[in-house]
Design a protein around this motif. Structure first.
Motif, PDB file in Angstrom:
ATOM      1  N   ARG A   3       0.824  -1.206   0.000  1.00 14.53           N
ATOM      2  CA  ARG A   3       0.000   0.000   0.000  1.00 14.53           C
ATOM      3  C   ARG A   3       0.859   1.258   0.000  1.00 14.53           C
ATOM      4  NH1 ARG A   3      -5.383   0.034   0.841  1.00 14.53           N
ATOM      5  NH2 ARG A   3      -6.404  -1.995   1.080  1.00 14.53           N
ATOM      6  N   GLU A   4       1.987   1.208   0.679  1.00 13.12           N
ATOM      7  CA  GLU A   4       2.884   2.370   0.721  1.00 13.12           C
ATOM      8  C   GLU A   4       3.455   2.652  -0.664  1.00 13.12           C
ATOM      9  OE1 GLU A   4       5.869   1.764   3.663  1.00 13.12           O
ATOM     10  OE2 GLU A   4       4.434   1.528   5.309  1.00 13.12           O
ATOM     11  N   LEU A   5       3.847   1.598  -1.378  1.00 16.48           N
ATOM     12  CA  LEU A   5       4.401   1.782  -2.718  1.00 16.48           C
ATOM     13  C   LEU A   5       3.337   2.298  -3.679  1.00 16.48           C
ATOM     14  CD1 LEU A   5       6.635  -1.424  -3.053  1.00 16.48           C
ATOM     15  CD2 LEU A   5       7.422   0.934  -2.816  1.00 16.48           C
ATOM     16  N   LEU A   6       2.117   1.778  -3.553  1.00 18.80           N
ATOM     17  CA  LEU A   6       1.036   2.250  -4.404  1.00 18.80           C
ATOM     18  C   LEU A   6       0.720   3.715  -4.131  1.00 18.80           C
ATOM     19  CD1 LEU A   6      -1.385  -0.818  -4.228  1.00 18.80           C
ATOM     20  CD2 LEU A   6      -0.034  -0.101  -6.197  1.00 18.80           C
ATOM     21  N   ALA A   7       0.640   4.064  -2.841  1.00 13.64           N
ATOM     22  CA  ALA A   7       0.340   5.452  -2.479  1.00 13.64           C
ATOM     23  C   ALA A   7       1.437   6.391  -2.958  1.00 13.64           C
ATOM     24  CB  ALA A   7       0.165   5.561  -0.969  1.00 13.64           C
ATOM     25  N   LYS A   8       2.680   5.959  -2.822  1.00  9.62           N
ATOM     26  CA  LYS A   8       3.815   6.774  -3.249  1.00  9.62           C
ATOM     27  C   LYS A   8       3.730   7.106  -4.733  1.00  9.62           C
ATOM     28  CE  LYS A   8       8.876   6.601  -3.635  1.00  9.62           C
ATOM     29  NZ  LYS A   8      10.094   5.769  -3.404  1.00  9.62           N
ATOM     30  N   ASN A   9       3.185   6.169  -5.507  1.00  4.72           N
ATOM     31  CA  ASN A   9       3.114   6.353  -6.957  1.00  4.72           C
ATOM     32  C   ASN A   9       1.699   6.686  -7.434  1.00  4.72           C
ATOM     33  OD1 ASN A   9       5.928   5.685  -7.989  1.00  4.72           O
ATOM     34  ND2 ASN A   9       5.521   3.946  -6.645  1.00  4.72           N
ATOM     35  N   HIS A  10       0.855   7.145  -6.505  1.00  2.27           N
ATOM     36  CA  HIS A  10      -0.481   7.659  -6.823  1.00  2.27           C
ATOM     37  C   HIS A  10      -1.344   6.638  -7.557  1.00  2.27           C
ATOM     38  CE1 HIS A  10       1.303  11.451  -5.604  1.00  2.27           C
ATOM     39  NE2 HIS A  10       2.227  11.296  -6.523  1.00  2.27           N
ATOM     40  N   ILE A  11      -1.311   5.393  -7.064  1.00  2.15           N
ATOM     41  CA  ILE A  11      -2.129   4.319  -7.626  1.00  2.15           C
ATOM     42  C   ILE A  11      -3.066   3.820  -6.534  1.00  2.15           C
ATOM     43  CG2 ILE A  11      -2.124   2.014  -8.644  1.00  2.15           C
ATOM     44  CD1 ILE A  11       0.666   2.624  -9.750  1.00  2.15           C
ATOM     45  N   SER A  12      -4.352   3.859  -6.802  1.00  3.72           N
ATOM     46  CA  SER A  12      -5.343   3.422  -5.825  1.00  3.72           C
ATOM     47  C   SER A  12      -5.376   1.903  -5.724  1.00  3.72           C
ATOM     48  CB  SER A  12      -6.730   3.941  -6.215  1.00  3.72           C
ATOM     49  OG  SER A  12      -7.733   3.329  -5.433  1.00  3.72           O
ATOM     50  N   PRO A  13      -5.328   1.330  -4.507  1.00  7.83           N
ATOM     51  CA  PRO A  13      -5.398  -0.133  -4.347  1.00  7.83           C
ATOM     52  C   PRO A  13      -6.681  -0.724  -4.918  1.00  7.83           C
ATOM     53  CG  PRO A  13      -4.707   0.918  -2.300  1.00  7.83           C
ATOM     54  CD  PRO A  13      -5.175   2.009  -3.213  1.00  7.83           C
ATOM     55  N   GLN A  14      -7.782   0.064  -4.917  1.00 12.42           N
ATOM     56  CA  GLN A  14      -9.061  -0.460  -5.386  1.00 12.42           C
ATOM     57  C   GLN A  14      -9.030  -0.894  -6.848  1.00 12.42           C
ATOM     58  OE1 GLN A  14      -8.662   2.156  -3.492  1.00 12.42           O
ATOM     59  NE2 GLN A  14     -10.220   2.251  -1.869  1.00 12.42           N
TER      60      GLN A  14
END
Length: 314
Positions: A3-14
């Motif tokens: 989740r941290e890597l996704l958030a860092k790269n502005h990608i929603s987990p959903q």
């Protein structure tokens, strides 16, 4: 950490729950880079053993110091045969003027009979894009073979390889192309090599050498004219072509105009939402929709998610 890597790269987990989800190329390239660094594995866990950071850089430096593409690809395949990762790379040609760059399974007993499709897809993608960069032009592929069953995301292979002849459940995974390409010269300066290696994932994912194709030319023109939403007849006039002629050119490359238009609209919308911070209403207008509700319905059809999932919040 995911989740941290996704958030860092502005990608929603959903959006990861959808098989039709898309993200901007830059965000995806950054996510790949960060994941590899976090795992200290350039194969991100897909190989039989981790591949230490720096392997691809070393291979590129070796390949770039070659006289021809054939020499460069021989160095590449030798290099990856020295690394234990479950597959062996081979470059070969036949008497009919065809060349093959293939991934063969290692004979060691501790390796699985077949890896996740991503390993074959991504490695052949990176090899093709690196080979394009080495000679400064697109290498037309005759076909791409995969050793696994047909996937649900087959439609994305054109974007990856610019090849419509994709075959599944083949003996090996490989790229097929003209052997004459192997004689083309490699001329890369130290500065060019350093620029390429500064962010390899981004350099290859955003690479464009297919400017001569009608698919590329139509896509490029659409990007600049989306907001005005021209009819196909008006669009064809911009190329000084009759609409039937342009449709025929696209059909010969395996495409339909609406398919290209939807893809350009989708990618443009994702860019405006996630990279530019535009609102849903602004994005609808910029992509040629007169109403936000129509845009939202189309976007969900394209990606499986509503635009809000792509909205950049920081």
């Amino acid at each position: 950490m995911q989740r941290e890597l996704l958030a860092k790269n502005h990608i929603s987990p959903q959006i990861l729950q959808s098989t039709t989800a898309r993200v901007p190329a830059e965000n995806y390239a950054n996510l790949l880079r960060d994941t590899m660094q976090e795992m200290d594995d350039e194969l991100m866990g897909y190989g039989s053993l981790p591949q230490k950071l720096g392997c691809w850089t070393t291979m590129v430096e070796l390949a770039a110091n070659s006289n021809t593409l054939g020499e460069a690809l021989k160095k590449l395949t030798r290099f990856y045969r020295l690394i234990t990762w479950g597959l062996e790379t081979r470059l070969s040609r036949d008497d009919s003027g065809n060349a093959f760059l293939s991934l063969n399974h290692s004979n060691q007993q501790d390796h699985p009979a077949q890896f996740d499709p991503y390993l074959y897809e991504s490695f052949l993608f990176y090899i093709h894009r690196t080979a394009n960069w080495l000679i400064g032009r697109q290498i037309p592929l005759h076909a791409v073979d995969f050793c696994f069953a047909e996937t649900t995301h087959r439609s994305v292979y054109w974007d990856m390889y610019f090849c419509k002849d994709i075959y599944f459940q083949q003996p090996v995974s490989q790229l097929r192309f003209s052997a004459s390409m192997l004689d083309l010269p490699v001329t890369k300066s130290a500065q060019a090599i350093n620029a390429f290696l500064n962010h390899v994932n981004q350099a290859m994912i955003t690479q464009v050498y297919a400017q001569k194709s009608w698919h590329y030319r139509v896509s490029t023109q659409l990007e600049s004219r989306l907001q005005s939403n021209p009819s196909f007849s008006e669009f064809a006039k911009g190329f000084n072509l009759h609409p039937h002629t342009l449709r025929s050119y696209l059909r010969d490359e395996g495409f339909q105009y609406q398919e290209i238009k939807d893809r350009v609209r989708r990618d443009s919308a994702i860019f405006h939402l996630s990279s530019q911070g535009k609102s849903v209403e602004e994005t609808a207008t910029l992509t040629g929709f007169s109403e936000a509700s129509a845009f939202i319905r189309a976007f969900k059809k394209w990606t499986g998610n509503t635009p809000i999932h792509y909205k950049r919040t920081s």
